[in-house]
Design an enzyme around this catalytic site. Structure first.
Site, PDB file in Angstrom:
ATOM      1  N   ASP A  13      93.754  47.444  88.025  1.00 36.33           N
ATOM      2  CA  ASP A  13      93.112  46.390  87.261  1.00 36.33           C
ATOM      3  C   ASP A  13      92.846  45.217  88.207  1.00 36.33           C
ATOM      4  O   ASP A  13      93.449  45.115  89.281  1.00 36.33           O
ATOM      5  CB  ASP A  13      94.028  45.971  86.108  1.00 36.33           C
ATOM      6  CG  ASP A  13      93.347  45.012  85.153  1.00 36.33           C
ATOM      7  OD1 ASP A  13      92.137  45.192  84.898  1.00 36.33           O
ATOM      8  OD2 ASP A  13      94.010  44.080  84.668  1.00 36.33           O
ATOM      9  N   ASP A  15      92.032  41.388  87.086  1.00 32.96           N
ATOM     10  CA  ASP A  15      92.681  40.144  86.657  1.00 32.96           C
ATOM     11  C   ASP A  15      94.145  40.395  86.307  1.00 32.96           C
ATOM     12  O   ASP A  15      94.464  41.300  85.535  1.00 32.96           O
ATOM     13  CB  ASP A  15      91.955  39.561  85.441  1.00 32.96           C
ATOM     14  CG  ASP A  15      90.574  39.048  85.792  1.00 32.96           C
ATOM     15  OD1 ASP A  15      90.475  38.170  86.668  1.00 32.96           O
ATOM     16  OD2 ASP A  15      89.591  39.534  85.209  1.00 32.96           O
TER      17      ASP A  15
END
Length: 259
Positions: A13, A15
């Site tokens: 991922d 953020d």
């Protein structure tokens, strides 16, 4: 986990794992650099459908993270891939921004508000009442309802913002129709991403900061999972879930040596 194959490819991922509120997380640059030097297949993922991979490449580069465009996978791309598989050359009424409209244009979709095959809801900073009303009427008239991702809020420097999942709930309330979400935690996003880099789930790992999206999607896609504690899920919350990550680490810096 002793019987699992060695990790040959990585999904992470963005953020909460590589960056936080526009600032690189310590160790992120070393992780990306090591991945590129190793030649292992990898993808940086985001459920945010606002930006194109080119936009995100430029954003990450400004922060000192050199991620090639082809190594970025968004919920908009996953949604476009799903629609292309389901109904090639179809049409859609889109609420969203360039990341989503570009992805749909690239698969040959016609964007229209006249009898579309789908209503596709994505992220935007300017949700309009007019657009949502149009979506409700088209869905009631028979258009299929698709959402890029189920996230109910998104981050900003001023605080949480309503996101795709929250707006989808409004449309569902008005139509009685639930959307199909292509982004995390749907393992479809992980599997289509793995396919784009020629990787296999049994020899891949997913790194995320959220138990309810990143870790869940990784588990359901059959991957090894790492939870980092630099994002939304706190250590005391891990045991609240009926599933567990393969490993919990403080940050991406703790994973560099595993590449």
């Amino acid at each position: 986990m002793a019987d699992r194959k060695p990790i040959e490819s990585w999904l992470t991922d963005m953020d909460g794992v590589l960056i936080h509120e526009g600032v690189p997380i310590p160790g992120a640059d070393s992780f990306i650099k090591k991945l590129r030097e190793s030649g292992r297949p990898f993808l940086v993922l985001t459920n945010n459908s606002i930006y194109t991979p080119r936009d995100l490449h430029a954003r990450l580069r400004r922060l000192g993270l050199e991620v090639p465009i082809e190594n970025i996978w968004t919920s908009a791309l996953a949604t476009a891939k799903f629609l292309d598989d389901q109904r090639p050359g179809g049409s859609a009424y889109v609420i969203g921004e360039a990341g989503l409209t570009t992805a749909l244009h690239d698969i040959g979709y016609i964007l229209t508000d006249h009898d579309p095959d789908y209503v596709v809801l994505g992220e935007t900073r300017t949700y309009s009442f007019e657009a949502m009303t149009k979506a409700v009427r088209l869905i009631n008239a028979g258009a299929r309802f698709i959402g890029t991702n189920p996230d109910e809020t998104g981050p900003s420097t001023e605080g949480p913002l309503p996101a795709t999942g929250a707006v989808a709930a409004l449309i569902t309330k008005a139509t009685g129709r639930q959307p199909y979400f292509a982004g995390k935690p749907n393992p479809l996003m992980m599997r289509t991403g793995l396919n784009t880099i020629g990787a296999h789930s049994e020899s891949s790992a997913m790194i995320g900061d959220r138990m309810d999206t990143d870790v869940l999607a990784g588990i359901e896609a059959g991957m090894k999972t790492f939870l980092v504690l630099t994002g939304l899920t706190r250590p005391e919350q891990v045991e609240n879930f009926p599933y567990r990550p393969s490993k919990v680490v403080d940050s991406i810096a703790d994973i560099v040596d595993l590449v």
